[in-house]
Each structure stands twice: as C-alpha cells, then as structure tokens.
Design a protein around this motif. Structure first.
Motif, PDB file in Angstrom:
ATOM      1  N   LYS A  76       0.841  -1.203   0.000  1.00  0.00           N
ATOM      2  CA  LYS A  76       0.000   0.000   0.000  1.00  0.00           C
ATOM      3  C   LYS A  76       0.877   1.256   0.000  1.00  0.00           C
ATOM      4  O   LYS A  76       1.946   1.291   0.613  1.00  0.00           O
ATOM      5  CB  LYS A  76      -0.882   0.023   1.242  1.00  0.00           C
ATOM      6  CG  LYS A  76      -1.913  -1.078   1.337  1.00  0.00           C
ATOM      7  CD  LYS A  76      -2.689  -0.936   2.646  1.00  0.00           C
ATOM      8  CE  LYS A  76      -3.769  -1.995   2.783  1.00  0.00           C
ATOM      9  NZ  LYS A  76      -4.494  -1.863   4.072  1.00  0.00           N
TER      10      LYS A  76
ATOM     11  N   GLU B  65      -4.000   2.777  -6.700  1.00  0.00           N
ATOM     12  CA  GLU B  65      -3.491   3.717  -5.701  1.00  0.00           C
ATOM     13  C   GLU B  65      -3.519   5.172  -6.169  1.00  0.00           C
ATOM     14  O   GLU B  65      -3.570   6.088  -5.339  1.00  0.00           O
ATOM     15  CB  GLU B  65      -2.049   3.350  -5.316  1.00  0.00           C
ATOM     16  CG  GLU B  65      -1.932   2.053  -4.526  1.00  0.00           C
ATOM     17  CD  GLU B  65      -2.302   2.223  -3.059  1.00  0.00           C
ATOM     18  OE1 GLU B  65      -2.994   3.198  -2.711  1.00  0.00           O
ATOM     19  OE2 GLU B  65      -1.903   1.375  -2.254  1.00  0.00           O
TER      20      GLU B  65
ATOM     21  N   SER C 110       0.262   3.905   1.620  1.00  0.00           N
ATOM     22  CA  SER C 110       0.324   4.407   3.001  1.00  0.00           C
ATOM     23  C   SER C 110       1.493   3.785   3.766  1.00  0.00           C
ATOM     24  O   SER C 110       2.079   4.426   4.654  1.00  0.00           O
ATOM     25  CB  SER C 110      -0.987   4.109   3.733  1.00  0.00           C
ATOM     26  OG  SER C 110      -1.273   2.722   3.730  1.00  0.00           O
TER      27      SER C 110
END
Length: 445
Positions: A133, A417, A135
């Motif tokens: 990810k 993303e 993040s």
C-alpha cells in the motif's frame, strides 16, 4: 579581503562536495528507472512516482531527527543533539563535533548525508514492489529514517561503538546498502510473493520487467552517481585522494559487469542483460566500503566476486520462495556483506594510514583483527535492522495491513493507488473514467 590559500582550498572542497551531493541525489532517478523498468507496466507510474514522495518524506524526517540521531553528540549507541537542524544557529556545528571535522559548511555536510539516507531508503523499496500500500511507504519512510538508519549510521560514522573499534566502511556498504537491503528482505518475507509468482509445487514463474531500456539507463545513472557517493565521501578534493577513490570505484563496477555476464553466459548459454546490470550494481555496492582502503587490483577482485555472488544468491532466494522483485537483498545485501568483509582482507597499511580508520587487512600482515571487526559490525547491524524492520512492519500488517487487495494487485497500483495509468494510451479511456467514478470494482480481472 584577499582570499588566502586556505580559504580557496576550503571553497574548492565545498564545491566538490556540493557536486557530489547532487550526483548522489541524482541516483534517485536511477532507482526510479531501474525499479520501474524491472516491474510490470501496470505499476510503472506508481513505482516511479513514489520515489519522489519518499525522497521528500526522508528529507523532512532526516532534518527533524535523523541527522541529529546519526551525527549528533551523544553516546556510543545514538546521537542526542542537533535536532531540527538549523545551520544559522550560533555554534550549530558544536552539536556534531564528534563526527564532523571536515572543512566544509555544516549545511553542506547535512545535504550530503541526507542523500545517503535517501539512497538507503530507496533500496528498501525493492522488497515492497508491486504489492505494498502507498500508506505503508509514507509510514515506513519516517520510521526508517528516524528509528533504523540513524542507529547504524551513528555506530559506524557518528562516533559510536563500531567507530571506536575501527570498522572500515568508507562510503556505506553496511551503513547505506546493507540497511536498505535488510529492510527490503523483512518486507519481502511479510508481504509474501506476488500473485502468480509461484506454483503449488513451489516452482517459480518469471515475472519480467516491462522495459529493459529503463533498467539500463537506471544503472548508468547509478554508476555515474556513485562517483559522488564514493569519491564525494572524501569530503574534499584538494588532496587529490578523491580521484583514487573514483578509480577503484570504476574498476570494481567494470569487473562486476563482466564477471556477472560471464557467469550467466557460461551457466545458461545466454548473455543475460539483467544479470549484467545486477553485477554492476553489486560491484558498486561492494567497493563502496573498500574504495579508499584497497589497491586497484583488489578492486577488480572485489567487483568480480560480487557479480558472481549476486547471480547465484538471486537464484537461491528465488528457489526458497522469497519474491524479491528487483533482487534488492542479493544486489545490495549480499554484496554489501562481501564488500564490508573485503577490507579485512585487502586493506593496505598505506591507505589505512591515509584514511585514519582501522588496521591493515589479513593479506597485508594485519592478522585477523580487522576482519573480526568487520564481521562483528556486520552481524550487529544486520540483526538490529532486521529485527526492528520486521517488528515495525509486522505491527503495521496487524493493524492497517501491508498489502493491497488481490483485485487491486491484479489491476495494478497505477490505477488502484493513484487513479491514473503510467501508459494511458494502452488502456481504454472508458476504463480509466469508470475506475475513477466507481473504484476498483468497476474493472474486471
């Protein structure tokens, strides 16, 4: 006032270090091209774009805490001063007196060392590629730059316990490359292989990168940037020693390229280009520790051995089910270990005296002492980085998760993303607009 010889020499040294810092920062472009070219088209924009994001995050974290923790005056294990670095403050350099003795501005030393920290972080991302990810990149960028990188940096370069023992790591085979590689290995283990990489019987399926020209250009940029990396670590040019370091660096890289291609050609009957490129980088990683301590012939040996080691260890890790998309641990980890150990064999008395670090190697009458120091530093660094990286990533995995969903991975991280495709002309426009409106479920697998 008329300039003195000393002031002119200082200005020349500062100019060289500034050029070297720019060359090391340029290596980010090399990593972006290398990693994007080594992965699939559906992730190319993501892989390249996150390089810019993470360099920005690393800069802020290193300015706030990382620089002080690495080079600030403290104890044998960590720096304890110089946080939120401000070179305009009165006696700013006093917070770094244990590690900073060069005749260049302290702000330039910060910029140069920031570039090194950013390279180490860029290496780590190889183990996250194509399935992590965005993040996680954000969170781990801060934590790596604050909790992981500064500790080993202080041990070796900041006046810590390994510096006191005389560990020889001129430009960072351990401090920069091994750290990034070990973090990449921890991520690779926790993230698990990419979808489709392994069959039920454990056999491996090749997942080739989408653009070999990108990977070649990336390696050339890295090769050029490495002159700033290694020769710039002299922190001056007026003595002329930076030229010697550049020589050994280039000899090692050339030997790694030839040896890697030769071993692949002899084993498979094909002169494999990715293997050759990995040989170049592995040799550069290996010579990074020893470039100031060894003779030219030894640089050729070190580079050749690293190219061969990288080829066989990459195959071994793949067979063990470790899906390392850009071979980060083989190229930067295994080569970093060999390069750090190599000074314990090949460091000459004359060059050790000039560098002022450690003792001569085994082959030059120094006995086993320096090799033992190098091995101790490697073991301590590897254990610390792996344990801390693994704990951090395991905690993130248990809370917010490390990996994108299966559907997002199949679609590609460009779309899932970022909502855009790195090669938009190759994806129907209605698919992109539908994805932006409705999310990943609007695209079928």
């Amino acid at each position: 006032m008329e300039p003195t010889f000393a002031s002119l020499a200082s200005a020349i040294d500062a100019t060289w270090v500034m050029v070297a810092a720019i060359l090391v920062i340029l290596m980010q472009a090399g990593f972006a091209l290398l990693e994007a070219g080594s992965t699939r088209m559906k992730n190319a924009g993501h892989v390249a774009g996150k390089t810019v994001l993470t360099f920005g995050l690393c800069t802020l974290a290193f300015w706030a805490l990382g620089f002080g923790l690495t080079f600030g005056n403290g104890n044998e294990f960590i720096g304890l001063g110089g946080f939120f670095f401000d070179p305009s403050g009165e006696n700013a350099a006093d917070s770094f007196s244990n590690a900073f003795a060069a005749d260049i501005p302290i702000s330039l030393f910060f910029l140069f060392q920031l570039a090194f920290a950013a390279v180490s972080l860029a290496i780590a991302w190889g183990g996250f590629a194509e399935r992590a990810k965005l993040s996680i990149y954000v969170i781990f960028s801060f934590l790596f730059t604050i909790v992981i990188y500064p500790v080993i940096g202080h041990w070796v370069w900041g006046g810590g316990w390994l510096a006191e023992l005389g560990m020889q790591d001129f430009a960072g085979s351990t401090v920069v490359h091994l750290q990034g590689a070990v973090a990449a290995l921890a991520a690779t283990i926790l993230l698990k292989p990419r979808i489709g990489k392994y069959n039920r019987d454990g056999s491996s399926n090749p997942i080739p990168g989408h653009n070999q020209v990108y990977t070649v250009l990336g390696v050339i940029l890295l090769w050029i940037g490495w002159f700033g990396f290694n020769a710039g670590s002299t922190l001056g040019s007026t003595s002329g020693f930076f030229a010697y370091v550049a020589l050994t660096t280039n000899l090692g890289a050339a030997a790694g390229a030839v040896a890697a291609m030769a071993i692949a050609w002899s084993v498979t009957g094909k002169a494999d280009i990715p293997t050759t490129l990995n040989g170049v980088i592995a040799a550069l990683v290996a010579i990074t520790a020893s470039c100031a301590f060894v003779e030219p012939w030894a640089a050729v040996v070190i580079g050749s051995v690293s190219g061969i080691l990288t080829y066989f260890t990459a195959i071994w890790f793949d067979r063990k089910g470790i899906d390392d998309p850009v071979y980060a641990f083989s190229v930067h980890g295994v080569a970093g270990i060999w390069g750090t150990l190599s000074t314990g064999f090949f460091a000459t008395p004359e060059l050790v005296e000039q560098a002022g670090v450690g003792a001569p190697g085994l082959f030059y009458g120094g006995g086993w002492h320096q090799l033992g120091v190098q091995a101790l530093g490697l073991v301590g660094s590897l254990l610390y980085v792996f344990i801390v990286s693994y704990v951090i990533l395991a905690a993130l995995k248990a809370t917010i998760g490390l990996r994108v969903t299966e559907e997002e991975e199949v679609i590609g991280l460009d779309l899932s993303e970022h909502g855009g495709y790195g090669y938009p002309e190759l994806l129907p426009a209605e698919h992109i607009s539908s994805f932006k409106r409705n999310g990943s479920h609007s695209l079928t697998r």
